[in-house]
Structures are given as structure tokens and as C-alpha cells.
Motif scaffolding. Structure first.
Motif, short mmCIF file in Angstrom:
data_model
loop_
_atom_site.label_atom_id
_atom_site.label_comp_id
_atom_site.label_asym_id
_atom_site.label_seq_id
_atom_site.Cartn_x
_atom_site.Cartn_y
_atom_site.Cartn_z
N LYS A 43 -15.40 6.44 -10.83
CA LYS A 43 -15.28 6.44 -9.42
C LYS A 43 -14.12 5.80 -9.11
O LYS A 43 -13.72 4.60 -9.63
CB LYS A 43 -16.59 5.93 -8.84
N ASN A 44 -13.18 6.31 -8.07
CA ASN A 44 -11.89 5.85 -7.65
C ASN A 44 -12.10 4.52 -6.91
O ASN A 44 -12.83 4.47 -6.30
CB ASN A 44 -11.17 6.84 -7.31
N GLY A 45 -11.03 3.80 -7.20
CA GLY A 45 -10.92 2.65 -6.31
C GLY A 45 -10.31 3.18 -4.74
O GLY A 45 -10.32 4.45 -4.87
N LYS A 46 -10.00 2.23 -4.12
CA LYS A 46 -9.32 2.29 -2.82
C LYS A 46 -7.68 2.86 -3.21
O LYS A 46 -7.22 2.14 -3.98
CB LYS A 46 -9.56 1.75 -1.94
N PRO A 47 -7.09 3.48 -2.23
CA PRO A 47 -5.58 3.56 -2.30
C PRO A 47 -5.13 1.97 -2.22
O PRO A 47 -5.70 1.11 -1.87
CB PRO A 47 -5.14 4.06 -1.23
N SER A 48 -3.69 1.90 -2.92
CA SER A 48 -3.39 0.49 -2.68
C SER A 48 -2.95 0.00 -1.64
O SER A 48 -2.87 0.70 -0.58
CB SER A 48 -2.13 0.56 -3.78
N ALA A 49 -2.85 -1.30 -1.46
CA ALA A 49 -2.24 -1.97 -0.18
C ALA A 49 -0.84 -1.66 -0.13
O ALA A 49 -0.21 -1.48 -1.50
CB ALA A 49 -2.78 -3.58 -0.41
N ILE A 50 -0.38 -1.59 0.95
CA ILE A 50 1.27 -1.36 1.05
C ILE A 50 1.78 -2.44 2.01
O ILE A 50 1.54 -2.78 3.06
CB ILE A 50 1.43 0.00 1.56
N ILE A 51 2.70 -3.00 1.42
CA ILE A 51 3.62 -4.03 2.10
C ILE A 51 5.23 -3.70 2.06
O ILE A 51 5.63 -3.17 1.08
CB ILE A 51 3.39 -5.44 1.57
N LYS A 52 5.82 -4.00 3.06
CA LYS A 52 7.25 -3.52 3.38
C LYS A 52 7.98 -4.80 3.62
O LYS A 52 7.86 -5.53 4.27
CB LYS A 52 7.56 -2.85 4.58
N LEU A 53 8.92 -5.04 2.41
CA LEU A 53 9.77 -6.14 2.20
C LEU A 53 10.97 -5.68 2.66
O LEU A 53 11.84 -4.65 2.17
CB LEU A 53 9.87 -6.57 1.10
#
Length: 188
Positions: free
Chosen positions: A167-177
Motif C-alpha cells: 500500500k502506498n504512502g502519501k505523496p512527499s512533502a514539498i518545500i520551496k527554497l
């Protein structure tokens, strides 16, 4: 099939400019050579996604990240080192990447993978690979392999035969630097 065979089969497909369907450290993904604009275009077409929406690229380690981002902000290393879940970071000034994968503001999301299969595949390929969820744009992200739309399955050149029962995890966290020191959380 074993990891070695699956890695080799996926490598052959990537080198030919083809699309793979593969398990990532988050969800099942559609992937291709992130330096090949024709392959990237195939991903947009398969997903029926506007090419002004950006895609995420996966790299095997910090060394590869530095080869494809002009100037990685120091804070990125701390974020990635201490992140509790897979985290993609949007960087300014990507280099040596297909133009049609770079956002209009000259940024690109990249994730250093921890998953063994992905890490091995990318390390052997020696280039970043695209990772976008295995769904038609606007439809839900499949939680398992069995939920992947037949159009996606038929539209890729190779389907990796690993972790199909997971079973898949969740999509990744996304951070903009930003190179200016700014930090913005896009997706938790």
C-alpha cells in the motif's frame, strides 16, 4: 523477478527514452529520463496534464543533487537530513535538465530518495528520473498497484515487477527554497 533484473529492465527502458511505471518511496510513479525532453513530453501526454504544471525529479544522493542544481542552499541539507517523511524541495536554477520540466520561474522540485530500488536505479542511470503519480491528471492518486488506471499501464514501456502488493504512502512533502533564503511549505 528480483531487484537486479527489475533495475536492469528499467534502465534499458530509460536509456531508450521510454516510460517506466515504478514503486517510489511515496506512491507508484511514472518515470523517465529527466534530461530527455521527448521522454518528458510523453509523461505529460500520458497523464493528460498541461505541460505548464511541473514534475518532480528523483536523485540518488546529495552529489547528484549538486550536479543538477546550480546552487543548493545550505538549509536544504538540514531539511533533508531531519525530514521524518520523503520531502521534495523546489530549487532555483536547475541545470542540465530537460527544458520542458523546468517551471516558468526557473525552479525544479527534486527529492533525494531513500528507497533501495529507486536509489539503485538512479545511481546506475547516473541521471535524475522524473517521478509523477501514476494517474490521469485530475483523478485520485492510486493507493495500490491494483488501482492504477489501465490507460497508464498500457501507456508506459515497462512496468517494474516489485512491491505490487504494498500500500502506498502519501505523496512527499514539498518545500520551496529560494536562493534568497526564503522557505515556503507547499505541501505538508
Amino acid at each position: 523477478m528480483n531487484i537486479k533484473d527489475e533495475t536492469n529492465n528499467a534502465l534499458i527502458t530509460l536509456k531508450k527514452g521510454g516510460l517506466i511505471l515504478y514503486p517510489t518511496d511515496t506512491v507508484w510513479g511514472i518515470g523517465c529520463d529527466a534530461t530527455n525532453a521527448i521522454a518528458v513530453e510523453k509523461v505529460f501526454k500520458l497523464k493528460q496534464r498541461s505541460d505548464d504544471k511541473s514534475l518532480i525529479c528523483l536523485v540518488s544522493d546529495f552529489k547528484m543533487l549538486n550536479e543538477f542544481i546550480e546552487d543548493v542552499p545550505e538549509v536544504a541539507y538540514d531539511i533533508l537530513k531531519y525530514a521524518a517523511k520523503p520531502t521534495s524541495i523546489i530549487y532555483d536554477d536547475p541545470i542540465r535538465i530537460a527544458e520542458n520540466i523546468i517551471a516558468k520561474d526557473n525552479t525544479l522540485a527534486m527529492r533525494v530518495v531513500k528507497d533501495d530500488f529507486c536509489k539503485t536505479l538512479i545511481r546506475k542511470f547516473r541521471k535524475p528520473i522524473v517521478s509523477t503519480s501514476a494517474n490521469i491528471s485530475g483523478t485520485p492518486t492510486p493507493r495500490t498497484y491494483s488501482e492504477i488506471d489501465p490507460l497508464i499501464l498500457e501507456g508506459v514501456d515497462y512496468v517494474v515487477n516489485l512491491h505490487r502488493d504494498k500500500k502506498n504512502g502519501k505523496p512527499s512533502a514539498i518545500i520551496k527554497l529560494g536562493n534568497d533564503g526564503s522557505v515556503k511549505v507547499i505541501r505538508k
